[in-house]
Motif scaffolding. Sequence first.
Motif, PDB file in Angstrom:
ATOM      1  N   LEU A 178     142.419  43.964  42.357  1.00  0.00           N
ATOM      2  CA  LEU A 178     142.262  44.325  43.626  1.00  0.00           C
ATOM      3  C   LEU A 178     140.771  44.705  43.877  1.00  0.00           C
ATOM      4  CD1 LEU A 178     145.432  46.378  44.593  1.00  0.00           C
ATOM      5  CD2 LEU A 178     144.857  43.969  45.291  1.00  0.00           C
ATOM      6  N   GLN A 179     140.208  44.209  44.777  1.00  0.00           N
ATOM      7  CA  GLN A 179     138.842  44.745  45.182  1.00  0.00           C
ATOM      8  C   GLN A 179     138.510  46.174  45.544  1.00  0.00           C
ATOM      9  OE1 GLN A 179     137.587  42.361  48.523  1.00  0.00           O
ATOM     10  NE2 GLN A 179     137.518  40.360  47.339  1.00  0.00           N
ATOM     11  N   GLY A 180     137.770  46.734  44.867  1.00  0.00           N
ATOM     12  CA  GLY A 180     137.483  47.973  44.814  1.00  0.00           C
ATOM     13  C   GLY A 180     138.319  49.042  44.236  1.00  0.00           C
ATOM     14  N   MET A 181     139.030  48.649  43.408  1.00  0.00           N
ATOM     15  CA  MET A 181     140.008  49.368  42.528  1.00  0.00           C
ATOM     16  C   MET A 181     139.491  49.241  41.146  1.00  0.00           C
ATOM     17  SD  MET A 181     142.412  50.759  44.434  1.00  0.00           S
ATOM     18  CE  MET A 181     141.504  50.880  46.149  1.00  0.00           C
ATOM     19  N   ASP A 182     138.496  48.691  40.522  1.00  0.00           N
ATOM     20  CA  ASP A 182     138.128  48.572  39.354  1.00  0.00           C
ATOM     21  C   ASP A 182     137.818  49.857  38.458  1.00  0.00           C
ATOM     22  OD1 ASP A 182     135.852  48.794  40.876  1.00  0.00           O
ATOM     23  OD2 ASP A 182     134.519  47.994  39.366  1.00  0.00           O
ATOM     24  N   GLN A 183     137.605  51.058  39.269  1.00  0.00           N
ATOM     25  CA  GLN A 183     137.617  52.301  38.854  1.00  0.00           C
ATOM     26  C   GLN A 183     138.673  52.768  37.931  1.00  0.00           C
ATOM     27  OE1 GLN A 183     137.698  51.831  41.933  1.00  0.00           O
ATOM     28  NE2 GLN A 183     138.727  53.496  42.938  1.00  0.00           N
ATOM     29  N   HIS A 184     139.906  52.199  38.344  1.00  0.00           N
ATOM     30  CA  HIS A 184     141.094  52.789  37.598  1.00  0.00           C
ATOM     31  C   HIS A 184     141.618  51.967  36.262  1.00  0.00           C
ATOM     32  CE1 HIS A 184     142.122  54.736  41.321  1.00  0.00           C
ATOM     33  NE2 HIS A 184     142.046  53.665  41.920  1.00  0.00           N
ATOM     34  N   VAL A 185     140.586  50.867  35.931  1.00  0.00           N
ATOM     35  CA  VAL A 185     140.886  49.985  34.637  1.00  0.00           C
ATOM     36  C   VAL A 185     140.568  50.906  33.511  1.00  0.00           C
ATOM     37  CG1 VAL A 185     140.372  47.852  33.329  1.00  0.00           C
ATOM     38  CG2 VAL A 185     140.473  48.104  35.850  1.00  0.00           C
ATOM     39  N   ASP A 186     139.404  51.384  33.031  1.00  0.00           N
ATOM     40  CA  ASP A 186     139.428  52.070  31.786  1.00  0.00           C
ATOM     41  C   ASP A 186     140.450  53.545  31.906  1.00  0.00           C
ATOM     42  OD1 ASP A 186     137.303  50.600  31.485  1.00  0.00           O
ATOM     43  OD2 ASP A 186     135.655  51.855  31.975  1.00  0.00           O
ATOM     44  N   PRO A 187     140.596  54.143  32.769  1.00  0.00           N
ATOM     45  CA  PRO A 187     141.633  55.371  32.601  1.00  0.00           C
ATOM     46  C   PRO A 187     142.907  54.803  32.385  1.00  0.00           C
ATOM     47  CG  PRO A 187     140.369  55.780  34.531  1.00  0.00           C
ATOM     48  CD  PRO A 187     139.825  54.428  34.032  1.00  0.00           C
TER      49      PRO A 187
END
Length: 563
Positions: A178-187
Amino acid sequence: MHQMHARWAGMARPATGFVSQPEPRTIGAFARGRQLLAGNYLFAGHLIEAKGTKIWDIPAPDQMWEEDIHGFVWLDDLAAVGDPRTRELASEWLWAWIDIYGKGIGPGWTPDLTGRRIIRWIHHALFVLRSQDAEASEAFYRSLAHQAIFLSRRWHKTTPGLPRFEALTGLLYAGLSLQGMDQHVDPAVKALAKECASQVDEQGGIPTRNPDELLEVFTLLTWAAAALHEAGHAVHADHAAAIDRIAPTLRTLRHADGGLARFHGGGRGLEGRLDAALAASGVKDRTPDGLSMGYARLSAGRTSVIVDAAPPPSGKASGNGHASTLALELTSGRRPVVVNCGSGAVFGTDWRRAGRATPSHSTLSIEGYSSSRLAPRVGRQELLAAIPSRVPVQMSQAPDGIRFEGGHDGYGRTHGLTHARTLELTFDGRGMAGEDLLVALEGADKQRFDKMMDKVSLQGIPFQVRFHLHPEVDATIDMGGSAISLALKSGELWVFRHDGSLKMTLEPSVYLEKGRLKPRATKQIVLSGRAMDYATRIRWSLAKAQETPISIRDLNREELDLT
């Protein structure tokens, strides 16, 4: 608390589309999809005929029904049909869910169900979004973002094991797609790796010892790894190592017909799921015959035998555990022969309790007792007490085959008796000889046995050795009652015999499996007797009739160290 976080998540900035979309990997059933289209809604053992009625408008018969429908696994089945009518039905139900529950209210807002739901929505996005207008598409993406943010805040509150793997895989999917949700990948990557390290042991097993659940965990890990690869991300070393450990274990727990052994609440596995997951993993290894996740496997020719050779799961992992220590299953080619009754959870509390008891498994039980007892309820579940505590096991070569020896002390506290079981499978897989032994080993055990004998006026401790048969096995007692013939649909004929010291009967049994409205009727072979001394020995054999059956002989085994 979950729903409060779900409502807060709805205030966050929504996604507007996909950055990338993983390939649809969930496998549905064409027949189930057609049944849903016809208005026959079968979930959690309940069939409701309500054509033209949204599933959200049907009063839920129980909590398991709610979990089934809010996880959106049914979307796999509709996508398996894939015609315009099923697409219309899938879209109608999905957007109705958004309207009714999308604001974070309702039974679907738990992290595991949300993760399960996100995976299906992303897998089948092209299927449901086709022909939708801009407003509907915006609502779809907004809801996915809402659910992803909820997961990012609540996944850690999910029970470790399969529920947490579902939550984290859903969060990872959302972050990658999803666009704008990449901050959740590493965690999500780090948390998933940590779960792999803590929940998947060196044998490639999980604490619940449920083979079906292990398959679901493995499938999620392969989906997550593939999604990371497709998006250009590396798979964490602990994640990859868990896949490498689980794949050989699943091959060990797989019968000759391709189905999984049915122990500790698990079924045979969804059709095609195991093949797809193993192929996706790229892992070709298999564990040699021996112990995997506490199960022993003997295989030869076209015959596979899987034995529960460890204590039942304990603590929080024991919620669906069964008192099945030393129980066996035998499959010949594509036909299951000896089975366990299975999990009765979908048929209500009484069937669930019955399915967990030792008499529902193909092993020896002392009348009125299970080898593990249900402990007091914890929350909504009944847990198994940590009995037996000692389960010594030995695998070796026999003169004409493979030998398994095992024992457990599950009846030690109540009767002073240890149950030992020896199995020998011939090299060609055409025969198996078995021996069950009830023995009082130590002085304290003998004293306890004597007290139990006094209670029954020296009439002996009644026991049964059970062999539950698959519903497609046609069993008949031969003339004279000395043997039982087992005719398989494949045309094979197996013959069961015993040493004549016990009463042998053919009695009713049940085969419990998810996806049916009620238990299937079947039969069981029961050897009944009484333990009169400190050692009671029971010998039996099972062999194909096309050759001279193996004799019931002295197994000439080395004494097993039960201490």
